[in-house]
Design a protein around this motif. Structure first.
Motif: not given
Lengths: 87, 418, 922
Positions: C883-890, C905-915
């Motif tokens: 359920d990773g999409f719902l857990r950003h910030g966890e 670690v913190r769960v974030v969106a899978p884009h770290f660069y120039d999204s």
């Protein structure tokens, strides 16, 4: 190691061929989603004769249907399929 | 049943070992059993044993078309391990591994389980990360796994080719020290003797030829030794799952393929563990008699022939010799094949079927032997209670149509790509 | 012991046995030479370490096993009867300590009453560790010879052949059959495991003689046929494929041209088996003593090798054949003390010999080295004879192995008390002695079961057979497995029938009803190196070579295997580690420009009026609206709805597309496309050409990539996701503006044969602009930071487009492979693993580590790839999380117990660069 009679090349050692799947695993065009999944996830898998899709991968690369006995390995028919076999 | 012991053997030394009773009876089939298990391999016999021992059921028959343990139980490479990446798999196999560790005492039959370590070799940094991932998944779930350095691998198996110039250089490994090998025949015989002592009827030379139906339910089986009634029927026939299920009108997500194995002439100890490889498709161990036992990939086409393909065998040997060059001058003395029921996600199927009172335990692909105790335990639970044990609940037949497949290799529904 | 007829011609050759030097005659087998030198004790048995001598003169020998040769050429468990002596042959006895005569292991024999069949199963209980303690000693006592530790210095070759008629066995029947086929104009191959033709012709005077054999061989050869000696037909496979194993050098011998053995795969029009039969021993106590031999073997040693294995001989038989042995021995000057004939009445051959009817041997006496006397029973009355040789003949077992391997059935021949070939499944027939063995007297004598050996090598006695029966191991397969009968190196050639007879007697049935075990290949044990052939060197896996391999090799990169390919992982400068080099290379891409070799990507040219139809079947994204000169990202599903590959699709021309996909999946994708095109949709007007290796690929990436490319081509570079043709270094190239790194980037494809000048010009421009080459490691850093997927990492065959957040790109028109699979209910249920980004809060994130909410919890996901922020530092990763999409910030723990590493670690969106993709815009 079987001897498979390629419709294009003649009898060749099995090591030139790759088995892909059985004919009964391929859903016909227009099958419903449910039918397609039933066909993908079941096989008659007989302890006898079945139609199998093979490819002469290390030869002419053509596809064929091999009718083969699963215990004796007797091949009763090899049928060309693909564009070459269209009427 | 005589109890087996060193004392019994010493006593036998004086009487020419004449006091031993048959390990199991040779009964005539009764008209009806509460539970009929089709297939007298290790899994079927273990199921019967646990049905009697754990669930207290006594009116049970195991029907075997030939002789017990004559199928894949007696045709494998005897490897026992639980080092799978996917949780439902490692939980099931680990439950089995725990049973293995006490099995000889449990059965009073020495199954020669030898936890000498099951080691996967890694041949690149990428392999080593994959092995760590597998090991980490196991360790987090309480299963032993240890990464090994190159030096540790070389120390455990001094005959491995550790040269950097090897086609698949060895960078390290992942070992499950509690894994190892066992004496395959003894597992079937030990369970048979144990089940028999609880009153289970083991009926050999009794082939099932059809099912007796009452509406949507199975109420018995037709056999070469007559009709036998049954409350519940459990199929447990490995490579012949498709054939037997077909007698009940079922088509399964399995394709039967041949898997070959081979053994060399006996030599003095040279391989200490079970050697497997992340990139190569062979596995090597040494039996107690000294033969090097060798396995590879299945022949990747459907077959019930119980005969292997010489080039598949040659390929597996080439890979094995690349790992252990010292095997070159040993001689292969025997090769054999089993018919494996390759399921469409690589995982077994244990549970109910669409036909009432008919259950299935199959789809073990090339990994069934190690699961024998766990398979028997969970299948017995399922047959006794009519619903799955928590460990086999994920392995239901309906998972394929639902999309809940358990795909260890991620290769999808075609068994020949596995 | 040397008999009068030992040929005196030729040089003596010398060999050693256990370090002592002996001489032999050319043509001797090691067994013949040992007998000629008076050596009776040759080996020790497997279980009880009983002293054993030479029992046979052929490949069925169970006792006389030795290690022949030295170093990496040593062959353990070599039958002394199946190696021809060469000068310098070195043989060692086995399974004994400290030496053959005084073997401490023989103490096991004293404990034989405890070590009954199956005794292992009844004891050594306790924990698995306790069994391993006992097992340590059991394993040391088991086994026979030692495997060589040195590398094998010799080669093994493999060859394929075809013929009209393959004849196996060059006795009189086989030679005649081969000669007849050759005369009829057939292509013939005749194989013989011995080093000379003739078999029984060499042993017995017959109507046909050795001269006839030689003349026949000449005729076969003259007709173009092949005769292979020292060659064994070891396996019969499907459709009349027979594998032959040919010895070009004897065991341990230095091969003349480096090739020790050759493996043949022969596809035969017809196979004729003239494989003869194997003489059966007789079961009686102490029948295993050195000095007890098979009757035909004795005759072979006398007539062929001129070696008389005994001077005072007792013969025990149940058939006529043994009388030929009596005559041979008499001619050689030996004394026939007695012939014990099991048959109740004289059969007519006994003139001149002291013959007893209704007579059986019951025991032998002697030493470890030789026989001294034989006792027996004649008409119920015990008798004893002094003798130094007992020749026995218990009848003949046809060699039906190949017939059975070919799927043939067996029939029972009651007169011969033997199984003979019945129906054949393949094009094979059996002739000669293998089809019609000599008749024997069927009644088995009653003898004590103890120490009456049936399987000599594995020390299985009649008592063991009886015990197995009593304990319920009644199927012949159970008997075999419980007692280990027939599982030794001889695979039961001399033992199976004796045991089967005993089993049938116990069951109270005729032998054919007792069943028979399977005849498995190989007929005789085959050297592992021979099966492997030259493939052992590279594990049978070819290496694929980059078109630009030499260019890279000159720069001495760190290589990385990728499928069958090897690609540069990084180009370290002096003193740089892999990580340092990769980070420098990645930074160059982020700040200036870098170039890398992307030639291994799968590439398919798809053209024709129905190209879109094919692409929209294979790709799960829509392709139809793509304008000429444009491209887009795409991915492909398996039929079950899971993503199995991804890549890009480019419309090069009106009806011509280029499809790229992953390196590792290239072969799978080629097959998939072929299947879809040829099997599913033969009606489409489209061609699919795999151009993976035809085109070399060079990627140039970075903020300066555009200006570099403009310099190289002299033209305005294409916009992001556009394509144009151009020329670099005068060579036509295809430029795709595609980016994996997150920077403005171009892939330049060029005919692989002309890649070097293009690469050179690109390198000059890149380096001249302050850039550098980068390898796979830097590429990995770049793509992780950008959040691009990799097949084998995030795309692991278990993720759907939904799980990977690719569902918005799905072709809404459907019709693609996998669309049906995607509709399955569990694929949209809660709890599925979904793609996430991970940022380290503390520590650096171990690749492959598990994602847990707290220590001791079961994993809810894992890290698929980890890297460091290229410009700012800091650990980041991609992962799969329930359920990773719902857990950003966890916050979670990424833990690797096997490496002792851990990070928060913190769960974030899978884009770290120039999204937003700003950097693709000019």
């Amino acid at each position: 190691m079987m001897l498979i009679n390629c419709p294009h090349c003649g009898p060749r050692a099995q090591s030139e061929f790759v088995y892909e799947r059985t004919v009964d695993s391929v859903a016909p065009a227009g099958a419903s989603n449910d039918e397609a999944m039933q066909i993908l996830f079941t096989r008659s898998n007989p302890r006898g004769v079945d139609d199998e899709i093979w490819r002469h991968t290390f030869g002419c690369r053509a596809w064929m249907v091999v009718t083969r006995h699963r215990v004796t390995n007797e091949i009763s028919q090899v049928r060309a399929v693909g564009p070459e076999a269209l009427p | 049943m005589n109890r087996y012991s060193a004392f019994g053997l010493l006593r036998g030394a004086l009487n020419g070992q004449k006091h031993w009773q048959p390990a199991w009876r040779d009964p005539e089939p009764k008209a009806h059993y509460d539970i009929v298990i089709i297939g007298g391999g290790g899994h079927g016999l273990a199921t019967a044993y646990y049905l009697a021992k754990v669930h207290g059921l006594k009116n049970i028959a195991v029907l075997e078309k030939g002789w017990i343990g004559g199928g894949n139980t007696g045709r494998n490479t005897t490897i026992v391990r639980s080092n799978y990446r996917q949780k439902p798999l490692h939980d099931l196999f680990e439950f089995g591994l725990k049973l293995w560790h006490n099995l000889s005492d449990e059965l009073n039959y020495n199954v020669m389980f030898s936890p000498r370590g099951a080691m996967f070799l890694g041949h690149s940094d990428a392999d080593m990360v994959k092995l760590a991932e597998r090991g980490d998944a196991m360790r987090c779930d309480g299963i032993d796994a240890d990464l090994m350095t190159r030096d540790e691998v070389a120390k455990l198996e001094p005959l491995l080719d550790m040269s950097r110039s090897a086609r698949f250089p060895i960078e390290g490994g992942l070992i499950q020290r509690r894994g190892g090998t066992a004496r395959h025949d003894a597992v079937a015989w030990g369970y048979a003797r144990g089940a028999d002592s609880f009153g289970v009827d083991i009926i050999q030379k009794c082939e099932v030829t059809g099912f007796v139906r009452d509406g949507d339910a199975v109420v018995g089986v037709e056999t070469t030794r007559g009709r036998i009634g049954a409350g519940r029927v459990g199929i447990c026939v490995a490579g012949h799952s498709g054939h037997v299920a077909g007698l009940a009108g079922l088509k399964l997500p399995v394709e039967s393929q041949t898997l070959q194995a081979m053994v060399t002439e006996g030599v003095k100890p040279m391989i200490n563990s079970v050697i497997m490889s992340q990139s190569l498709h062979c596995y090597i161990s040494q039996s107690d008699k000294g033969g090097i036992v060798f396995g590879g990939d299945p022949d990747n086409w459907p077959s019930y022939a119980q005969r292997g393909h010489p080039m598949v065998m040659e390929g597996a040997i080439a890979q094995g010799l690349a790992l252990v060059p010292a095997l070159s001058r040993l001689r292969m003395v025997r090769t054999w094949s089993g018919v494996t029921d390759m399921s469409f996600d690589g995982a077994p199927i244990i549970g109910e079927t669409p036909v009432r009172n008919l259950y299935l335990n199959g789809g073990w692909c090339y990994g069934g032997f190690k699961a024998t105790p766990a398979s028997g335990w969970t299948y017995a639970h399922t047959l006794a209670t009519g619903s799955p044990h928590a460990l086999n609940a994920p392995f239901a037949l309906e998972r394929f149509m639902r999309g809940a497949t358990i795909d260890e290799t991620g290769t999808g529904p075609m068994p020949n790509s596995r | 012991m040397t008999g009068p007829s030992r040929p005196n011609s030729g040089q003596d050759i010398s060999f050693t046995f256990d370090g002592t030097r002996y001489s032999a005659r050319a043509g001797d087998t090691l067994a013949a030479a040992l007998l000629a030198n008076g050596i009776g004790l040759v080996g020790r048995s497997f279980k009880y370490h009983r002293p054993r001598g030479i029992m046979t003169a052929g490949v069925e020998e169970p006792n006389a096993l030795v290690t022949v040769g030295e170093g990496g050429r040593a062959e353990p468990n070599t039958r002394a009867t199946d190696v021809f002596v060469y000068d310098g042959l070195a043989a060692q006895s086995q399974n004994r300590w400290p030496n053959l005569s005084l073997d401490f292991g023989a103490i096991l024999g004293l404990a034989a009453p405890v070590f009954s069949a199956g005794f292992y199963y009844k004891t050594f209980f306790g924990s698995a560790k306790r069994w391993m303690f006992y097992e340590h000693f059991i394993r040391k006592a088991a086994g026979l010879g030692n495997a060589p530790r040195d590398a094998d210095p010799d080669r093994f070759s493999q060859r394929a052949a075809f013929c009209d008629v393959l004849v196996v066995g060059a006795g009189p029947a086989g030679i005649a059959a081969a000669r007849e086929a050759a005369d009829a104009g057939k292509r013939v191959i005749l194989v013989e495991q011995d080093d000379i033709l003739g078999a029984s012709l060499i042993r017995d005077p017959q109507e046909l003689d050795s001269a006839w054999a030689k003349e026949s061989a000449d005729r076969i050869r003259a007709s173009g046929g092949h005769i292979l000696t020292r060659t064994t037909a070891s396996g019969y496979w499907e459709h009349d494929l027979v594998t032959l194993t040919q010895r070009l050098a004897e065991p341990g011998q230095v091969p003349a041209n480096g090739v020790a053995q050759r493996l043949w795969h022969v596809r035969a029009g017809q196979v004729i088996l003239a494989t003869g039969s194997i003489e059966r021993p007789m079961a009686f106590p102490h029948n295993d003593r050195p000095g007890v031999m098979l009757s035909q073997a004795v005759r072979t040693y006398v007539r062929r090798f001129g070696v008389c294995p005994g001077q005072r001989v007792v013969i025990a038989t149940n058939n006529d054949d043994a009388y030929l042995t009596a005559h041979a021995l008499k001619e050689a000057g030996a004394q026939i003390v007695a012939i014990l004939d099991a048959r109740p009445a004289p059969a007519g051959q006994e003139h001149g010999f002291t013959t007893f009817n209704n007579a059986h041997p019951l025991a032998t006496k002697g030493s470890r080295h030789c026989l001294k006397s034989v006792s027996g029973i004649v008409d119920g009355i015990p008798k004893s004879w002094d003798a130094d040789l007992l020749a026995v003949s218990g009848g003949f077992t046809p060699v039906v192995h190949l017939h059975c391997q070919a799927g043939g059935t067996l029939e029972w021949n009651d007169a011969a008390q033997a199984f003979v070939p019945g129906q054949s499944r393949q094009n094979v027939k059996t002739i000669g002695g293998a089809a019609s063995p000599a008749p024997v007297f069927s009644a088995a004598p009653v003898v004590p079961a103890k120490k009456s050996f049936v399987d000599f090598q594995n020390d299985v006695t009649l008592a063991d057979v009886d015990l197995a029966w009593a304990e319920g191991y009644r199927s012949v397969e159970h008997l075999k497995r419980y007692t280990t009968l027939g599982m030794a190196t001889d695979q039961g050639k001399t033992s199976n029938m004796g045991a089967l007879a005993r089993l049938a007697e116990k069951q109270g049935v005729a032998i054919p009803e007792a069943g028979l075990t399977t005849f498995r290949p190989p007929y005789t044990p085959v050297t592992m190196g021979l099966f492997a052939g030259t493939a052992a060197k590279d594990a049978g896996a070819h290496k694929r070579r980059l078109a630009l391999f030499d260019v890279h090799a000159a720069k001495n990169p760190i290589w990385q295997p990728l499928g069958y390919w090897f690609r540069p992982r990084a180009y370290p400068m002096a003193g740089e580690s892999l990580a340092e080099a990769a980070m420098r290379e990645a930074r160059s891409v982020r700040t200036a420009v870098g170039m890398t070799d992307v030639s291994t990507l799968a590439k398919f040219e798809i053209s024709g009026p129905d190209a879109v139809a094919l692409l929209e079947t294979v790709c799960a994204t829509s392709v139809g609206k793509l304008a000429v000169g444009r491209g887009r990202y795409t991915f492909m599903l398996r039929e079950d709805g899971f993503v199995f590959d991804d890549g890009t699709v480019w419309r090069i021309d009106e009806n011509r597309y280029l499809l790229t996909s992953s390196t590792g999946g290239a072969d799978r994708m080629a097959t998939h496309l072929s299947y879809v095109r040829n099997y599913l949709h033969p009606e489409l007007r489209v061609s699919v050409v795999n151009v993976q290796e035809h085109l070399a690929g060079i990627a140039i990436a970075g903020p300066k990539a555009k200006s570099v490319l403009a310099t190289l081509t002299g033209e305005e570079p294409p916009r992001h996701m556009s394509t144009v043709g151009a020329k670099i270094a005068g060579v036509a190239v295809l430029v795709l503006a595609a980016s994996y790194s997150g920077e403005r980037a171009f892939e330049i494809y060029v005919d692989a044969r002309n890649a070097e000048p293009v690469w050179a010009e690109c390198e000059t421009a890149v380096v001249g602009t302050g850039g550098c080459l980068y390898g796979l490691e830097a590429m990995e850093f770049l793509r992780i930071e950008k959040g691009h997927l990799v097949v084998g990492g995030e795309i692991d065959g278990r993720m759907t487009p939904l799980d990977l957040a690719l569902d918005k790109m799905l072709n809404t028109g459907g019709g693609f492979i996998g669309a049906a699979g995607l509709t399955r209910p569990a694929l949209s249920e809660a709890g599925r693993r979904q793609l996430v980004g991970l940022e380290a809060v503390e520590g650096s994130i171990p690749e492959g580590s598990m994602l847990v909410t707290a220590d001791g919890k079961s994993p809810e996901g894992h890290v698929t790839a980890s890297a460091f922020r290229i410009m700012d530092g800091g650990s980041l990763a991609l992962g799969q999380l329930a359920d990773g999409f719902l857990r950003h910030g966890e916050e979670l723990i990424a833990t690797s117990p096997t490496r002792g590493q851990k990070a928060r670690v913190r769960v974030v969106a899978p884009h770290f660069y120039d999204s937003a993709g700003e950097r693709y815009r000019d």
